[in-house]
Motif scaffolding. Structure first.
Motif, PDB file in Angstrom:
ATOM      1  N   ALA A   1       0.751 -16.091  -1.290  1.00 47.88           N
ATOM      2  CA  ALA A   1       0.134 -14.779  -1.465  1.00 47.88           C
ATOM      3  C   ALA A   1      -1.125 -14.635  -0.609  1.00 47.88           C
ATOM      4  CB  ALA A   1      -0.206 -14.544  -2.930  1.00 47.88           C
ATOM      5  N   VAL A   2      -1.274 -13.459  -0.009  1.00 45.48           N
ATOM      6  CA  VAL A   2      -2.484 -13.118   0.743  1.00 45.48           C
ATOM      7  C   VAL A   2      -2.954 -11.736   0.302  1.00 45.48           C
ATOM      8  CG1 VAL A   2      -1.983 -14.549   2.746  1.00 45.48           C
ATOM      9  CG2 VAL A   2      -1.131 -12.202   2.687  1.00 45.48           C
ATOM     10  N   PHE A   3      -4.267 -11.538   0.328  1.00 46.97           N
ATOM     11  CA  PHE A   3      -4.879 -10.321  -0.195  1.00 46.97           C
ATOM     12  C   PHE A   3      -5.781  -9.698   0.863  1.00 46.97           C
ATOM     13  CE2 PHE A   3      -3.930 -13.283  -3.522  1.00 46.97           C
ATOM     14  CZ  PHE A   3      -3.571 -12.549  -4.650  1.00 46.97           C
ATOM     15  N   GLY A   4      -5.668  -8.403   1.071  1.00 48.39           N
ATOM     16  CA  GLY A   4      -6.536  -7.789   2.055  1.00 48.39           C
ATOM     17  C   GLY A   4      -6.436  -6.284   2.107  1.00 48.39           C
ATOM     18  N   LEU A   5      -7.378  -5.672   2.826  1.00 47.44           N
ATOM     19  CA  LEU A   5      -7.423  -4.231   3.003  1.00 47.44           C
ATOM     20  C   LEU A   5      -7.367  -3.905   4.499  1.00 47.44           C
ATOM     21  CD1 LEU A   5     -10.214  -3.149   0.480  1.00 47.44           C
ATOM     22  CD2 LEU A   5      -7.749  -2.789   0.269  1.00 47.44           C
ATOM     23  N   PRO A   6      -6.173  -3.596   5.031  1.00 46.06           N
ATOM     24  CA  PRO A   6      -6.059  -3.221   6.437  1.00 46.06           C
ATOM     25  C   PRO A   6      -6.341  -1.734   6.657  1.00 46.06           C
ATOM     26  CG  PRO A   6      -3.893  -3.295   5.459  1.00 46.06           C
ATOM     27  CD  PRO A   6      -4.862  -3.694   4.369  1.00 46.06           C
ATOM     28  N   GLU A   7      -7.151  -1.144   5.788  1.00 48.51           N
ATOM     29  CA  GLU A   7      -7.351   0.302   5.800  1.00 48.51           C
ATOM     30  C   GLU A   7      -7.885   0.814   7.138  1.00 48.51           C
ATOM     31  OE1 GLU A   7      -6.329   1.490   2.221  1.00 48.51           O
ATOM     32  OE2 GLU A   7      -5.667  -0.403   3.119  1.00 48.51           O
ATOM     33  N   LEU A   8      -8.830   0.109   7.729  1.00 47.88           N
ATOM     34  CA  LEU A   8      -9.411   0.583   8.978  1.00 47.88           C
ATOM     35  C   LEU A   8      -8.399   0.585  10.115  1.00 47.88           C
ATOM     36  CD1 LEU A   8     -12.983  -1.014   8.996  1.00 47.88           C
ATOM     37  CD2 LEU A   8     -12.288   1.282   8.332  1.00 47.88           C
ATOM     38  N   ASP A   9      -7.354  -0.208   9.996  1.00 44.79           N
ATOM     39  CA  ASP A   9      -6.282  -0.209  10.993  1.00 44.79           C
ATOM     40  C   ASP A   9      -5.225   0.838  10.695  1.00 44.79           C
ATOM     41  OD1 ASP A   9      -7.487  -2.327  12.304  1.00 44.79           O
ATOM     42  OD2 ASP A   9      -6.253  -3.858  11.330  1.00 44.79           O
TER      43      ASP A   9
ATOM     44  N   GLY B   1       0.802  -1.211   0.000  1.00 43.74           N
ATOM     45  CA  GLY B   1       0.000   0.000   0.000  1.00 43.74           C
ATOM     46  C   GLY B   1       0.835   1.262   0.000  1.00 43.74           C
ATOM     47  N   VAL B   2       0.292   2.318   0.585  1.00 44.11           N
ATOM     48  CA  VAL B   2       0.984   3.609   0.617  1.00 44.11           C
ATOM     49  C   VAL B   2       2.019   3.618   1.740  1.00 44.11           C
ATOM     50  CG1 VAL B   2      -1.052   4.778  -0.280  1.00 44.11           C
ATOM     51  CG2 VAL B   2      -0.669   4.712   2.188  1.00 44.11           C
ATOM     52  N   ASP B   3       2.945   4.549   1.638  1.00 44.89           N
ATOM     53  CA  ASP B   3       3.977   4.716   2.661  1.00 44.89           C
ATOM     54  C   ASP B   3       3.395   5.534   3.810  1.00 44.89           C
ATOM     55  OD1 ASP B   3       6.183   5.244   4.216  1.00 44.89           O
ATOM     56  OD2 ASP B   3       7.488   5.792   2.546  1.00 44.89           O
TER      57      ASP B   3
ATOM     58  N   LEU C   1     -14.195  -8.964   5.105  1.00 43.26           N
ATOM     59  CA  LEU C   1     -12.752  -8.732   5.033  1.00 43.26           C
ATOM     60  C   LEU C   1     -12.421  -7.270   5.300  1.00 43.26           C
ATOM     61  CD1 LEU C   1     -11.852 -10.866   1.866  1.00 43.26           C
ATOM     62  CD2 LEU C   1     -11.273 -11.405   4.243  1.00 43.26           C
ATOM     63  N   TYR C   2     -13.233  -6.377   4.771  1.00 40.66           N
ATOM     64  CA  TYR C   2     -12.991  -4.940   4.927  1.00 40.66           C
ATOM     65  C   TYR C   2     -13.137  -4.507   6.380  1.00 40.66           C
ATOM     66  CZ  TYR C   2     -12.984  -0.058   3.328  1.00 40.66           C
ATOM     67  OH  TYR C   2     -12.670   1.257   3.088  1.00 40.66           O
ATOM     68  N   TYR C   3     -14.208  -4.947   7.025  1.00 40.97           N
ATOM     69  CA  TYR C   3     -14.464  -4.529   8.408  1.00 40.97           C
ATOM     70  C   TYR C   3     -13.477  -5.132   9.402  1.00 40.97           C
ATOM     71  CZ  TYR C   3     -19.056  -3.035   6.588  1.00 40.97           C
ATOM     72  OH  TYR C   3     -20.060  -2.445   5.889  1.00 40.97           O
ATOM     73  N   THR C   4     -12.972  -6.315   9.112  1.00 39.58           N
ATOM     74  CA  THR C   4     -12.081  -7.000  10.050  1.00 39.58           C
ATOM     75  C   THR C   4     -10.603  -6.794   9.738  1.00 39.58           C
ATOM     76  OG1 THR C   4     -12.065  -9.047   8.742  1.00 39.58           O
ATOM     77  CG2 THR C   4     -13.786  -8.831  10.436  1.00 39.58           C
ATOM     78  N   SER C   5     -10.293  -6.314   8.561  1.00 33.26           N
ATOM     79  CA  SER C   5      -8.909  -6.172   8.077  1.00 33.26           C
ATOM     80  C   SER C   5      -8.220  -7.525   7.908  1.00 33.26           C
ATOM     81  CB  SER C   5      -8.075  -5.280   9.008  1.00 33.26           C
ATOM     82  OG  SER C   5      -8.574  -3.965   9.043  1.00 33.26           O
ATOM     83  N   ARG C   6      -8.998  -8.583   7.791  1.00 32.01           N
ATOM     84  CA  ARG C   6      -8.417  -9.902   7.561  1.00 32.01           C
ATOM     85  C   ARG C   6      -8.002 -10.053   6.101  1.00 32.01           C
ATOM     86  NH1 ARG C   6     -11.376 -14.785  10.828  1.00 32.01           N
ATOM     87  NH2 ARG C   6     -11.645 -13.751  12.840  1.00 32.01           N
TER      88      ARG C   6
ATOM     89  N   GLY D   1      -3.880  -3.146   0.805  1.00 34.39           N
ATOM     90  CA  GLY D   1      -4.184  -1.749   0.546  1.00 34.39           C
ATOM     91  C   GLY D   1      -4.158  -1.419  -0.931  1.00 34.39           C
ATOM     92  N   GLY D   2      -3.225  -0.537  -1.305  1.00 34.34           N
ATOM     93  CA  GLY D   2      -3.102  -0.144  -2.696  1.00 34.34           C
ATOM     94  C   GLY D   2      -2.830  -1.296  -3.633  1.00 34.34           C
ATOM     95  N   GLY D   3      -2.224  -2.369  -3.117  1.00 33.03           N
ATOM     96  CA  GLY D   3      -2.001  -3.553  -3.944  1.00 33.03           C
ATOM     97  C   GLY D   3      -3.302  -4.138  -4.451  1.00 33.03           C
TER      98      GLY D   3
END
Length: 247
Positions: free
Chosen positions: A124-132, A61-63, A154-159, A106-108
């Motif tokens: 490989a694993v895919f996810g959005l840890p945005e809420l964290d 994702g982003v820096d 997945l979005y709500y849990t960041s899993r 994230g950005g990935g």
């Protein structure tokens, strides 16, 4: 280090991202990636682009540290850079194959969600840890990889979801051992590149034209809530816990 382009065989361009240690891209990295993908797609000799990365993972994702250090200017830059990079993959004149190893976060997700096909390594694993991370966004792209209710969970849990799980949902073309990833991605790209170049470009435009969701508009809508979170202070409060023990 940075973004590079190579042409390992006829009709195939490989755009490689390398930002150690985890491929968390700075603002300039996102814009550089967008430029490289668009340039490769415009090349009349190229019929397929492989999007790859060096190192432990595909993209983190982003820096976040850049945003913490530079504040709102870096946040605006990261949002604009991500928008450009995601759009460049989606709008690339020829098909884009993402070769994903390790973490894709994230950005990935924005990148691979807008790719035409995904080849992934077994780890490989895919996810959005945005809420964290005090952010929002790329649910638009995660929704292109998994069913709606799984995307929300997945979005709500960041899993994260594994490559095997995404393969079962039909969004990952092949899952291979890590040492076979580049070869497998090139194999698919080679098959695509064997088609007529002009017809491939027409096919890409046609398929994008029948998408049920305008990914550019949808993602831009999400970004508005990221800005709202920052204006309210909640995003900064969460972001400041990043990397701290117990967070």
């Amino acid at each position: 280090m940075g973004v590079s382009t190579s042409c390992p065989e006829k009709g195939v361009a490989v755009v490689t991202v390398d930002f150690p240690p985890v491929n968390a891209l700075p603002v300039t990295g996102w814009f550089g990636l967008a430029d490289a993908v668009r340039s490769a797609g415009r090349d009349p000799e190229v019929r397929c682009v492989v999007l790859a990365a060096e190192g432990r993972g595909f993209n983190a994702g982003v820096d976040i540290k850049e945003i913490q250090a530079e504040g709102s200017s870096a946040l605006i830059g990261a949002n604009r850079g991500c928008f450009e990079a995601f759009a460049a993959v989606y709008e690339c004149e020829v098909p884009v194959v993402a070769a994903v190893q390790g973490f894709c976060l994230g950005g990935g997700i924005g990148l691979v969600g807008n790719a035409d096909a995904i080849v992934a390594s077994e780890d490989a694993v895919f996810g959005l840890p945005e809420l964290d991370r005090g952010a929002l966004g790329a649910a638009t792209h995660l929704a292109r990889l998994v069913p709606q209710h799984l995307m929300r969970a997945l979005y709500y849990t960041s899993r994260t979801a594994t490559a095997a799980e995404l393969h079962a949902h039909g969004s990952v073309w092949r899952v291979v051992p890590r040492d076979r990833l580049r070869a497998a991605a090139l194999e698919l790209a080679r098959e695509i590149a064997a088609k007529d170049g002009e017809l491939l470009r027409l096919a890409k435009a046609a398929i994008n034209g029948i998408d049920p969701v305008d990914v550019r508009r949808s993602y831009r809508f999400e970004q508005g809530f990221t800005f709202e979170g920052n204006l309210s202070g909640v995003a900064g409060r969460v972001r400041d816990t990043f990397g701290k023990e117990g967070a």
